[in-house]
Design a protein around this motif. Structure first.
Motif, PDB file in Angstrom:
ATOM      1  N   PHE A  54     119.294  63.831  43.529  1.00 34.57           N
ATOM      2  CA  PHE A  54     120.267  63.478  44.560  1.00 34.57           C
ATOM      3  C   PHE A  54     119.675  63.318  45.961  1.00 34.57           C
ATOM      4  O   PHE A  54     120.388  62.933  46.895  1.00 34.57           O
ATOM      5  CB  PHE A  54     121.403  64.506  44.586  1.00 34.57           C
ATOM      6  CG  PHE A  54     122.090  64.642  43.250  1.00 34.57           C
ATOM      7  CD1 PHE A  54     122.800  63.581  42.695  1.00 34.57           C
ATOM      8  CD2 PHE A  54     122.000  65.821  42.526  1.00 34.57           C
ATOM      9  CE1 PHE A  54     123.426  63.707  41.462  1.00 34.57           C
ATOM     10  CE2 PHE A  54     122.624  65.952  41.289  1.00 34.57           C
ATOM     11  CZ  PHE A  54     123.331  64.895  40.750  1.00 34.57           C
ATOM     12  N   GLY A  55     118.389  63.625  46.138  1.00 29.52           N
ATOM     13  CA  GLY A  55     117.754  63.449  47.442  1.00 29.52           C
ATOM     14  C   GLY A  55     118.282  64.380  48.513  1.00 29.52           C
ATOM     15  O   GLY A  55     118.354  64.012  49.685  1.00 29.52           O
ATOM     16  N   VAL A  56     118.657  65.594  48.111  1.00 29.19           N
ATOM     17  CA  VAL A  56     119.141  66.607  49.046  1.00 29.19           C
ATOM     18  C   VAL A  56     118.203  67.801  48.977  1.00 29.19           C
ATOM     19  O   VAL A  56     117.345  67.886  48.105  1.00 29.19           O
ATOM     20  CB  VAL A  56     120.588  67.052  48.699  1.00 29.19           C
ATOM     21  CG1 VAL A  56     121.552  65.879  48.773  1.00 29.19           C
ATOM     22  CG2 VAL A  56     120.649  67.732  47.334  1.00 29.19           C
ATOM     23  N   LYS A  57     118.388  68.742  49.899  1.00 24.17           N
ATOM     24  CA  LYS A  57     117.676  70.013  49.809  1.00 24.17           C
ATOM     25  C   LYS A  57     118.480  70.935  48.895  1.00 24.17           C
ATOM     26  O   LYS A  57     119.712  70.982  48.978  1.00 24.17           O
ATOM     27  CB  LYS A  57     117.556  70.677  51.179  1.00 24.17           C
ATOM     28  CG  LYS A  57     116.591  70.031  52.120  1.00 24.17           C
ATOM     29  CD  LYS A  57     116.532  70.868  53.397  1.00 24.17           C
ATOM     30  CE  LYS A  57     115.906  70.125  54.537  1.00 24.17           C
ATOM     31  NZ  LYS A  57     115.993  70.882  55.788  1.00 24.17           N
ATOM     32  N   ALA A  58     117.762  71.681  48.065  1.00 30.39           N
ATOM     33  CA  ALA A  58     118.406  72.683  47.216  1.00 30.39           C
ATOM     34  C   ALA A  58     117.549  73.933  47.237  1.00 30.39           C
ATOM     35  O   ALA A  58     116.331  73.859  47.082  1.00 30.39           O
ATOM     36  CB  ALA A  58     118.573  72.171  45.794  1.00 30.39           C
ATOM     37  N   VAL A  59     118.172  75.065  47.470  1.00 29.78           N
ATOM     38  CA  VAL A  59     117.474  76.344  47.454  1.00 29.78           C
ATOM     39  C   VAL A  59     118.198  77.280  46.504  1.00 29.78           C
ATOM     40  O   VAL A  59     119.376  77.070  46.178  1.00 29.78           O
ATOM     41  CB  VAL A  59     117.344  76.984  48.856  1.00 29.78           C
ATOM     42  CG1 VAL A  59     116.487  76.130  49.763  1.00 29.78           C
ATOM     43  CG2 VAL A  59     118.695  77.253  49.472  1.00 29.78           C
ATOM     44  N   TYR A  60     117.482  78.324  46.095  1.00 30.06           N
ATOM     45  CA  TYR A  60     118.036  79.308  45.177  1.00 30.06           C
ATOM     46  C   TYR A  60     118.049  80.675  45.836  1.00 30.06           C
ATOM     47  O   TYR A  60     117.092  81.064  46.515  1.00 30.06           O
ATOM     48  CB  TYR A  60     117.190  79.368  43.898  1.00 30.06           C
ATOM     49  CG  TYR A  60     117.504  80.569  43.037  1.00 30.06           C
ATOM     50  CD1 TYR A  60     118.709  80.651  42.362  1.00 30.06           C
ATOM     51  CD2 TYR A  60     116.605  81.627  42.925  1.00 30.06           C
ATOM     52  CE1 TYR A  60     119.017  81.770  41.586  1.00 30.06           C
ATOM     53  CE2 TYR A  60     116.903  82.738  42.150  1.00 30.06           C
ATOM     54  CZ  TYR A  60     118.108  82.801  41.482  1.00 30.06           C
ATOM     55  OH  TYR A  60     118.427  83.908  40.722  1.00 30.06           O
ATOM     56  N   SER A  61     119.121  81.401  45.631  1.00 26.71           N
ATOM     57  CA  SER A  61     119.211  82.803  46.025  1.00 26.71           C
ATOM     58  C   SER A  61     119.619  83.609  44.799  1.00 26.71           C
ATOM     59  O   SER A  61     120.630  83.302  44.160  1.00 26.71           O
ATOM     60  CB  SER A  61     120.249  83.006  47.130  1.00 26.71           C
ATOM     61  OG  SER A  61     120.528  84.397  47.284  1.00 26.71           O
ATOM     62  N   GLY A  62     118.868  84.646  44.521  1.00 28.76           N
ATOM     63  CA  GLY A  62     119.208  85.546  43.415  1.00 28.76           C
ATOM     64  C   GLY A  62     120.075  86.696  43.857  1.00 28.76           C
ATOM     65  O   GLY A  62     120.121  87.730  43.194  1.00 28.76           O
ATOM     66  N   ALA A  63     120.808  86.524  44.971  1.00 23.14           N
ATOM     67  CA  ALA A  63     121.653  87.600  45.489  1.00 23.14           C
ATOM     68  C   ALA A  63     122.564  88.144  44.398  1.00 23.14           C
ATOM     69  O   ALA A  63     123.200  87.394  43.662  1.00 23.14           O
ATOM     70  CB  ALA A  63     122.493  87.097  46.660  1.00 23.14           C
ATOM     71  N   ASP A  64     122.623  89.459  44.322  1.00 16.96           N
ATOM     72  CA  ASP A  64     123.488  90.170  43.379  1.00 16.96           C
ATOM     73  C   ASP A  64     124.888  90.236  44.003  1.00 16.96           C
ATOM     74  O   ASP A  64     125.065  90.819  45.076  1.00 16.96           O
ATOM     75  CB  ASP A  64     122.913  91.566  43.160  1.00 16.96           C
ATOM     76  CG  ASP A  64     123.704  92.416  42.186  1.00 16.96           C
ATOM     77  OD1 ASP A  64     124.918  92.177  41.990  1.00 16.96           O
ATOM     78  OD2 ASP A  64     123.101  93.363  41.638  1.00 16.96           O
ATOM     79  N   MET A  65     125.845  89.652  43.339  1.00 17.69           N
ATOM     80  CA  MET A  65     127.205  89.573  43.893  1.00 17.69           C
ATOM     81  C   MET A  65     127.940  90.910  43.915  1.00 17.69           C
ATOM     82  O   MET A  65     129.058  90.986  44.410  1.00 17.69           O
ATOM     83  CB  MET A  65     128.035  88.544  43.114  1.00 17.69           C
ATOM     84  CG  MET A  65     127.566  87.105  43.296  1.00 17.69           C
ATOM     85  SD  MET A  65     127.783  86.490  44.985  1.00 17.69           S
ATOM     86  CE  MET A  65     126.126  86.597  45.601  1.00 17.69           C
ATOM     87  N   THR A  66     127.300  91.977  43.438  1.00 19.57           N
ATOM     88  CA  THR A  66     127.889  93.319  43.595  1.00 19.57           C
ATOM     89  C   THR A  66     127.379  93.997  44.862  1.00 19.57           C
ATOM     90  O   THR A  66     127.805  95.104  45.172  1.00 19.57           O
ATOM     91  CB  THR A  66     127.569  94.239  42.387  1.00 19.57           C
ATOM     92  OG1 THR A  66     126.168  94.531  42.355  1.00 19.57           O
ATOM     93  CG2 THR A  66     128.006  93.613  41.071  1.00 19.57           C
ATOM     94  N   LYS A  67     126.494  93.329  45.604  1.00 20.30           N
ATOM     95  CA  LYS A  67     125.853  93.949  46.768  1.00 20.30           C
ATOM     96  C   LYS A  67     126.171  93.161  48.046  1.00 20.30           C
ATOM     97  O   LYS A  67     125.598  92.102  48.295  1.00 20.30           O
ATOM     98  CB  LYS A  67     124.347  93.998  46.555  1.00 20.30           C
ATOM     99  CG  LYS A  67     123.951  94.637  45.218  1.00 20.30           C
ATOM    100  CD  LYS A  67     122.974  95.736  45.410  1.00 20.30           C
ATOM    101  CE  LYS A  67     122.537  96.425  44.139  1.00 20.30           C
ATOM    102  NZ  LYS A  67     123.552  97.015  43.340  1.00 20.30           N
ATOM    103  N   PRO A  68     127.096  93.675  48.868  1.00 21.57           N
ATOM    104  CA  PRO A  68     127.504  92.959  50.085  1.00 21.57           C
ATOM    105  C   PRO A  68     126.347  92.545  50.989  1.00 21.57           C
ATOM    106  O   PRO A  68     126.359  91.451  51.553  1.00 21.57           O
ATOM    107  CB  PRO A  68     128.432  93.949  50.798  1.00 21.57           C
ATOM    108  CG  PRO A  68     128.962  94.811  49.703  1.00 21.57           C
ATOM    109  CD  PRO A  68     127.848  94.918  48.694  1.00 21.57           C
ATOM    110  N   GLU A  69     125.320  93.395  51.124  1.00 18.81           N
ATOM    111  CA  GLU A  69     124.203  93.051  52.008  1.00 18.81           C
ATOM    112  C   GLU A  69     123.412  91.869  51.452  1.00 18.81           C
ATOM    113  O   GLU A  69     122.933  91.026  52.215  1.00 18.81           O
ATOM    114  CB  GLU A  69     123.293  94.258  52.268  1.00 18.81           C
ATOM    115  CG  GLU A  69     122.551  94.792  51.066  1.00 18.81           C
ATOM    116  CD  GLU A  69     123.346  95.681  50.093  1.00 18.81           C
ATOM    117  OE1 GLU A  69     122.776  96.068  49.063  1.00 18.81           O
ATOM    118  OE2 GLU A  69     124.536  95.981  50.357  1.00 18.81           O
ATOM    119  N   GLN A  70     123.306  91.754  50.139  1.00 20.38           N
ATOM    120  CA  GLN A  70     122.614  90.612  49.545  1.00 20.38           C
ATOM    121  C   GLN A  70     123.443  89.337  49.694  1.00 20.38           C
ATOM    122  O   GLN A  70     122.887  88.252  49.868  1.00 20.38           O
ATOM    123  CB  GLN A  70     122.282  90.874  48.071  1.00 20.38           C
ATOM    124  CG  GLN A  70     121.195  91.906  47.887  1.00 20.38           C
ATOM    125  CD  GLN A  70     120.759  92.050  46.440  1.00 20.38           C
ATOM    126  OE1 GLN A  70     120.843  91.105  45.659  1.00 20.38           O
ATOM    127  NE2 GLN A  70     120.290  93.233  46.083  1.00 20.38           N
TER     128      GLN A  70
END
Length: 160
Positions: A54-70
Motif C-alpha cells: 500500500f506504500g504506507v508506513k506500518a509499525v508493530y507494537s507488542g503492547a500487552d492490552m492488560t497493561k495500561p502503561e504499555q
C-alpha cells in the motif's frame, strides 16, 4: 474516502478481523500501527507486506492490552513515528468459555482487561492529540454478544 496523511492504531491486528481492518485503512492511504501477539516472523511479514502493498508506513507494537502503561507507550510510539494518531480502532479481544461457577478469576480479569478496559486506556491516551488537532475517529468493535448473552461466556458478554 482517502486517509492519505492520516495514521491509525488498530489493537488486536496481527491476524483476523483486526488485520483486515488495518489493511483496509492502509489501502485508503493511512499509516498503520498493528498490535497483538503471535509468531514474530509472521507479524513482520504482515507489517512489511502492508508497507510494500500500500506504500504506507506500518509499525508493530507488542503492547500487552492488560497493561495500561504499555497501551500508553503504544499510542506514544504511533504519535512519534507518524506525527499523530488520527484513527483508533479498539479491536483486541479474547474469549474463554466456562460455566460461571467454574470460571477462573484470572480469566475473568484478563478478558475484562483486554476486551473492555484496554479500549478506555487507548482512548485516554489518544484523545488529547485528537482534540489538539481538531480531528479524530475512534471505532470500537463489538459482537452480537453486546446485544444477546450466551451461556458460559460471562466475562465476554459483560465486556461487550
Amino acid at each position: 474516502m482517502s486517509l492519505k496523511s492520516k495514521s491509525a492504531v488498530v489493537t488486536g491486528s496481527t491476524s483476523g478481523i483486526g488485520l483486515a481492518i488495518a489493511r483496509a485503512l492502509a489501502q485508503e492511504g493511512a499509516n498503520v500501527l498493528i498490535n497483538g501477539f503471535g509468531d514474530p516472523a509472521a507479524i513482520e511479514k504482515e507489517r512489511a507486506g502492508i508497507e510494500a502493498e500500500f506504500g504506507v508506513k506500518a509499525v508493530y507494537s507488542g503492547a500487552d492490552m492488560t497493561k495500561p502503561e504499555q497501551i500508553a507507550e503504544m499510542i506514544a510510539l504511533a504519535e512519534t513515528t507518524f506525527g499523530a494518531v488520527d484513527v483508533l480502532v479498539n479491536n483486541a479481544g479474547i474469549q474463554f468459555v466456562s460455566p460461571v461457577e467454574d470460571f477462573p478469576t484470572e480469566k475473568w480479569d484478563q478478558i475484562i482487561a483486554i476486551n473492555l478496559s484496554s479500549a478506555f486506556h487507548a482512548i485516554h491516551a489518544a484523545v488529547p492529540g485528537m482534540k489538539s488537532r481538531g480531528w479524530g475517529r475512534i471505532i470500537s468493535t463489538a459482537s452480537a454478544h453486546s446485544l444477546v448473552g450466551s451461556p458460559y461466556k460471562s466475562a465476554y458478554v459483560a465486556a461487550k
